[in-house]
Design a protein around this motif. Structure first.
Motif, short mmCIF file in Angstrom:
data_model
loop_
_atom_site.label_atom_id
_atom_site.label_comp_id
_atom_site.label_asym_id
_atom_site.label_seq_id
_atom_site.Cartn_x
_atom_site.Cartn_y
_atom_site.Cartn_z
N TRP A 7 0.67 -1.16 -0.03
CA TRP A 7 0.10 -0.04 0.13
C TRP A 7 0.74 1.32 0.04
N ARG A 8 0.92 1.93 -1.16
CA ARG A 8 1.60 3.20 -1.16
C ARG A 8 0.80 4.24 -0.65
N ARG A 30 2.00 8.22 -1.57
CA ARG A 30 2.55 7.93 -3.04
C ARG A 30 3.24 9.28 -3.52
N SER A 40 -6.31 6.77 -9.62
CA SER A 40 -6.10 5.46 -9.04
C SER A 40 -7.11 5.41 -7.67
N ARG A 41 -7.06 6.36 -6.79
CA ARG A 41 -8.02 6.27 -5.68
C ARG A 41 -9.46 5.81 -6.18
N ASN A 53 -9.65 2.12 -7.33
CA ASN A 53 -9.41 1.16 -6.09
C ASN A 53 -10.69 1.18 -5.27
N HIS A 113 -6.58 -1.06 -0.34
CA HIS A 113 -6.30 0.40 -0.54
C HIS A 113 -5.33 0.74 -1.70
N ASP A 114 -4.68 -0.23 -2.22
CA ASP A 114 -3.84 0.15 -3.45
C ASP A 114 -3.53 -1.13 -4.30
N CYS A 140 -0.41 -0.92 -6.91
CA CYS A 140 0.91 -1.25 -6.32
C CYS A 140 1.41 -2.60 -6.86
#
Length: 325
Positions: free
Chosen positions: A119-120, A123, A134-135, A138, A150-151, A154
């Motif tokens: 999980w970055r 980021r 990206s969020r 996700n 969350h990621d 990654c």
């Protein structure tokens, strides 16, 4: 053994630093390890620089050179196929992932997890062009899949090899391996990893990937949850069209007898015919898919389930991925 798999595409400037960082991070590791580099059809000097590094560390580094650019997912699959380790750790080759996190991921696997997803949280990418989309992606993936991470984007993750058995990666599916593993009963956790700003070159991905990712997610959901019962999907769609056809039929009769509007004055008869024919076609496609699924499983000698282990009085027997009679 731990296998670190690193797809590379036009990352010539990063090769020397990356190899040095990985070697330094793993030099004192208590377990045996290897690094599998996959050159994904780079058009710069990436393959030449990787070849130099493999010659420097022949016992640690392996290079898989693809004939052309097949994409990150295919390159990752090639690396996994050539890896010898019981634990697979993919990571990016652009120096944004930190090799020091590999040991932490492997240690978490040792606690009994099958998948550890990076999980970055902090980021280091462009906020509007990379981080925000990206969020959003996700969140959508978590809602659709029911697996909350969350990621997903990654690349730095750790997998037990057995969770990858029987699963081939296509499109942008490399990010969905945790979803596939969870649906198969794997134990998954998430770990915060470091993320560094890009030092060389530019990102190979843009906003257009979001749509492709969502399409691949729908495919993964179909393949994992409806692989053995495709009639549920086709039959469900067919029932929806039958329902729409029924509603259109009722409304057409309502207009005919209460408002004195003839059938031919509305598009409703066409909608009824279209809905009925589409519903019938969906049901027939579902039946064909059911036959194909049965042919596939029976001809390949596959079962519709996997076994983690078999417990006997004289100890635990490792599972071979097939069911016991």
């Amino acid at each position: 053994m731990i296998s670190v798999v690193i797809p590379m595409y036009n990352e010539a400037e990063s090769v020397a630093a990356l190899c040095g960082q990985v070697n330094d991070a793993l030099a004192t590791a208590p377990w045996s390890w290897e690094v599998v580099f996959v050159n994904d059809g780079s058009s710069d000097a990436t393959v030449e620089k990787l070849t130099e590094q493999v010659r420097r560390f022949p016992d640690r580094f392996l290079l898989v050179d693809l004939q052309r650019n097949f994409g990150q997912t295919a390159a990752l699959m090639a690396g996994i196929d050539h890896a010898r380790g019981d634990i697979i750790v993919p990571m990016d080759g652009d120096l944004q992932n930190d090799p020091k996190d590999i040991a932490r991921l492997v240690a978490k696997i040792g606690e009994g997890f099958d998948v550890v997803s990076g999980w970055r949280r902090n980021r280091q990418d462009a906020s509007l062009r990379r981080v925000l989309p990206s969020r959003i992606a996700n969140k959508l993936i978590s809602v659709i899949s029911g697996v909350h991470l969350h990621d997903y984007g990654c690349s730095l993750k750790a997998y037990r090899r057995d969770v990858l058995v029987g699963f081939r990666l296509y499109g942008e599916m490399h990010r969905f391996v945790p979803i596939f593993a969870r649906w198969q009963g794997a134990r998954i956790t998430e770990m915060v990893v470091d993320h560094h700003p890009r030092q060389f070159g530019t990102s190979k991905y843009g906003l257009e990937r979001i749509f492709k990712v969502l399409l691949d997610l729908l495919l993964v959901k179909f393949l994992t949850q409806y692989e053995t019962k495709p009639i549920y999907v086709f039959g469900g769609v067919g029932a929806m069209f039958f329902g729409l056809s029924g509603i259109a039929t009722i409304y057409a009769f309502f207009l005919k007898f209460f408002n004195h509007i003839s059938f031919i004055q509305t598009p409703l008869p066409l909608m009824v015919m279209f809905g009925t024919m589409t519903g019938i076609m969906c049901i027939l496609l579902g039946l064909i898919a059911e036959v194909l699924v049965r042919i596939y499983f029976e001809s390949q000698g596959k079962t519709q389930y996997t076994v983690r282990k078999v417990v006997r009085q004289n100890g635990d027997a490792p599972a071979d991925g097939k069911g016991a009679a």
